[in-house]
Design a protein around this motif. Structure first.
Motif, mmCIF file in Angstrom:
data_model
loop_
_atom_site.group_PDB
_atom_site.id
_atom_site.type_symbol
_atom_site.label_atom_id
_atom_site.label_comp_id
_atom_site.label_asym_id
_atom_site.label_seq_id
_atom_site.Cartn_x
_atom_site.Cartn_y
_atom_site.Cartn_z
ATOM 1 N N ASN B 108 -46.191 39.588 -9.084
ATOM 2 C CA ASN B 108 -47.298 40.274 -8.424
ATOM 3 C C ASN B 108 -48.152 39.211 -7.734
ATOM 4 O OD1 ASN B 108 -46.859 41.105 -11.435
ATOM 5 N ND2 ASN B 108 -47.159 43.009 -10.326
ATOM 6 N N PHE B 109 -48.636 39.537 -6.549
ATOM 7 C CA PHE B 109 -49.455 38.588 -5.797
ATOM 8 C C PHE B 109 -50.728 39.273 -5.328
ATOM 9 C CE2 PHE B 109 -44.948 37.667 -5.229
ATOM 10 C CZ PHE B 109 -44.876 36.341 -5.643
ATOM 11 N N TRP B 110 -51.852 38.565 -5.435
ATOM 12 C CA TRP B 110 -53.133 39.108 -4.980
ATOM 13 C C TRP B 110 -53.701 38.214 -3.880
ATOM 14 C CZ3 TRP B 110 -51.506 39.300 -10.047
ATOM 15 C CH2 TRP B 110 -51.475 40.575 -10.631
ATOM 16 N N PHE B 111 -54.315 38.833 -2.894
ATOM 17 C CA PHE B 111 -54.826 38.091 -1.749
ATOM 18 C C PHE B 111 -56.347 38.203 -1.669
ATOM 19 C CE2 PHE B 111 -50.632 39.803 -1.107
ATOM 20 C CZ PHE B 111 -49.909 38.659 -0.831
ATOM 21 N N SER B 115 -57.189 34.602 2.833
ATOM 22 C CA SER B 115 -55.732 34.470 2.834
ATOM 23 C C SER B 115 -55.172 34.309 4.250
ATOM 24 C CB SER B 115 -55.082 35.684 2.164
ATOM 25 O OG SER B 115 -55.255 35.619 0.770
ATOM 26 N N ALA B 117 -53.184 35.730 5.972
ATOM 27 C CA ALA B 117 -51.985 36.550 6.132
ATOM 28 C C ALA B 117 -51.476 36.925 4.753
ATOM 29 C CB ALA B 117 -50.904 35.784 6.896
ATOM 30 N N ARG B 119 -48.617 36.999 3.187
ATOM 31 C CA ARG B 119 -47.209 36.631 3.106
ATOM 32 C C ARG B 119 -47.018 35.600 2.000
ATOM 33 N NH1 ARG B 119 -47.280 31.601 6.189
ATOM 34 N NH2 ARG B 119 -48.711 31.793 7.941
ATOM 35 N N GLY B 120 -45.776 35.439 1.594
ATOM 36 C CA GLY B 120 -45.482 34.473 0.557
ATOM 37 C C GLY B 120 -43.990 34.338 0.361
ATOM 38 N N ALA B 121 -43.620 33.367 -0.459
ATOM 39 C CA ALA B 121 -42.213 33.153 -0.758
ATOM 40 C C ALA B 121 -42.083 32.577 -2.156
ATOM 41 C CB ALA B 121 -41.588 32.207 0.270
ATOM 42 N N PHE B 122 -40.950 32.837 -2.774
ATOM 43 C CA PHE B 122 -40.668 32.289 -4.095
ATOM 44 C C PHE B 122 -39.155 32.371 -4.318
ATOM 45 C CE2 PHE B 122 -39.855 36.342 -6.267
ATOM 46 C CZ PHE B 122 -40.424 37.227 -5.370
ATOM 47 N N ARG B 123 -38.718 31.945 -5.493
ATOM 48 C CA ARG B 123 -37.285 32.035 -5.804
ATOM 49 C C ARG B 123 -37.117 32.854 -7.068
ATOM 50 N NH1 ARG B 123 -37.002 25.957 -5.301
ATOM 51 N NH2 ARG B 123 -37.059 25.586 -3.065
#
Lengths: 107, 159
Positions: B108-111, B115, B117, B119-123
């Motif tokens: 889960n990601f909170w902005f 921020s 934008a 957007r985000g990335a992870f593996r």
């Protein structure tokens, strides 16, 4: 283990949105794996949360579940209005934290 | 007749266990064999837990991953929500789910207003070929959804 690394642009143009990249060495033990010799479950130990604060104010936050890979990499965007310091905190199951910080200028 | 059914059931079970063991053998076997994988219903439940009874609208949020992931242990995933990230057009959070993992929750990601934008990335780890779902919660309470199918090659045979 757990040496955190971050990439933050040193200079940010006013109004620009930049990408922050973070990485921390961590096994991210899922809690569903078994010890091959004893057959016992290996207890879960993951980085369960991540937070980035600019001058003390949260700019980005993440909650991670066991589906996140070992050595979790997280990237996200920021668009700060003025120069400052960004602090990163990773929290492990059990409450242990790892921190890193970086400074940037906005012009 | 009933006896055949019983033995049929046993065969099916041992086959499933064998299949589970086989898929768990990939790379470092992150998922233990015999553990039930999440399915669509479980994923829907998990989504409901986060957003409640609000309606999911398709669009505005995209989730990106490789078409074919050879190593299910580290699959690069990115997401982006179409939003100005200012005024009333703000993304509060993005929640990522996987339909075919032992548990549907991924991250889960909170902005925030700084921020710029959403957007985000992870593996992430993927137990098998499955749909990834990104759910975006907007500041006005609307909820958007994006989906992506990622094929996972088991055993790294490249096929």
């Amino acid at each position: 283990m757990s040496r955190p690394r971050v990439r933050v642009p040193r200079k940010i143009k006013k109004g620009d949105t930049v990408t922050i990249k973070t990485l921390i060495a961590h096994k991210m033990e899922t809690g569903v794996r078994r010890n091959k010799k004893t057959g016992k479950l290996i207890p879960r130990k993951i980085i369960n949360s991540f937070e980035a604060k600019i001058d003390g104010k949260t700019v980005f936050k993440a909650a991670l579940h066991p589906a996140v890979s070992s050595n979790p990499y997280i990237s996200f965007a920021i668009s700060p209005k003025k120069s400052g310091k960004i602090d990163f905190v990773w929290t492990e199951d059990g409450g242990k934290t790892f921190t890193k910080s970086a400074k940037f200028t906005v012009a | 007749m009933s006896q055949t059914e019983v033995s049929g059931g046993v065969h099916r079970r041992s086959f499933l266990i064998a299949a589970g063991a086989g898929s768990a053998a990939f790379a470092a076997a992150q998922f233990a064999p015999g553990i039930a994988l999440a399915d669509k219903a479980l994923t829907e439940q998990a989504i409901k837990k986060v957003i409640g009874d609000r309606k999911l609208i398709e669009g505005r949020v995209s989730i990106d991953g490789p078409e074919i992931a050879e190593n299910g242990n580290t699959v690069p995933v990115g997401f982006e929500v179409e939003s100005k990230m200012s005024g009333g057009d703000m993304v509060k959070a993005v929640h990522v789910f996987a339909e075919g993992n032992p548990r549907p929750e991924v991250a889960n990601f909170w902005f925030s207003a700084d921020s710029g934008a959403a957007r985000g990335a992870f593996r992430m780890r993927m137990a098998k070929t499955q749909n990834l779902i990104a759910v975006a919660e907007m500041a006005d309470g609307k909820v958007y959804m994006g989906k992506r199918l990622v094929k996972v090659t088991i055993g790294g045979c490249g096929g």
